[in-house]
Write a protein that holds these residues in place. Structure first.
Motif: not given
Length: 208
Positions: A112-139
């Motif tokens: 479970a603790p992946l959440g915030r760190s994983l969302a940040e990694a998704l945003s870094r990996r895919v430039a322009g990804m909406d932060p809310l989308t990254a949070d939902v995907l990470a969860a």
């Protein structure tokens, strides 16, 4: 680090049910109050030792894969490679986890603790990804991984109760890959939309 290492060592030596928080604190050279500042139970400290630095390894693996690798493959590969299929050879640590219901639950919770760190990694990996989308995907990724882990641990526990021995019940990496593959369409759609949004607008021609 001292607390989690002491917790795991004592659990392996005595059995987790015979280890008290005060024992772990003494072994680490701190007070029980200090222990409680870091962990809420002995099981939490034991599992913290088992899964130490896994989050950082997953994030690093996502970010280090070739740019040609899709975000869905990067995520699936990164998470699956962090879990070793015990197959015929189950380590003493995993035997202990499998045989203890509370440890099994704590192990499943550890994703479970992946959440915030994983969302940040998704945003870094895919430039322009909406932060809310990254949070939902990470969860969603964390939830899928937890479902796979709980299913695997439950299968092992069921077979253990019926046979008296810990019997590996299929491949954990295969279960993880199956669960995470269900999220592939959402990951690929988010990547496609982010790439499209960040693409440069073609210059207009023929204007006078």
């Amino acid at each position: 680090m001292a607390l989690r290492e002491a917790a795991l060592r004592l659990a392996l030596e005595r059995g987790p049910e015979n280890v008290r928080v005060s024992d772990i604190a003494d072994a680490a050279g701190v007070s029980p109050r200090t222990y409680n500042n870091y962990y809420s139970s002995r099981e939490q400290a034991i599992i913290a030792a088992v899964t130490a630095e896994r989050e950082q390894r997953i994030i690093a693996a996502i970010l280090s894969q070739p740019e040609s690798t899709s975000i869905s493959e990067a995520v699936i590969n990164a998470i699956v490679e962090q879990y070793t299929d015990p197959g015929e050879h189950v380590s003493d640590v995993m035997l202990m986890v499998m045989n203890n219901p509370t440890l099994r639950s704590s192990y499943a919770d550890s994703i479970a603790p992946l959440g915030r760190s994983l969302a940040e990694a998704l945003s870094r990996r895919v430039a322009g990804m909406d932060p809310l989308t990254a949070d939902v995907l990470a969860a969603s990724i964390g939830a899928a991984a937890r479902v796979a882990i709980e299913d695997w641990l439950t299968s092992v526990a069921t077979r253990t109760l019926s046979t008296g021995f810990v019997v590996p019940a299929g491949s954990l990496p295969d279960r993880l890959r199956t669960a995470l593959t269900a999220l592939r369409p959402a990951l690929e759609d988010a990547e496609r939309r982010a790439r499209s949004a960040s693409a440069p607008t073609p210059a207009l021609k023929g204007l006078t």
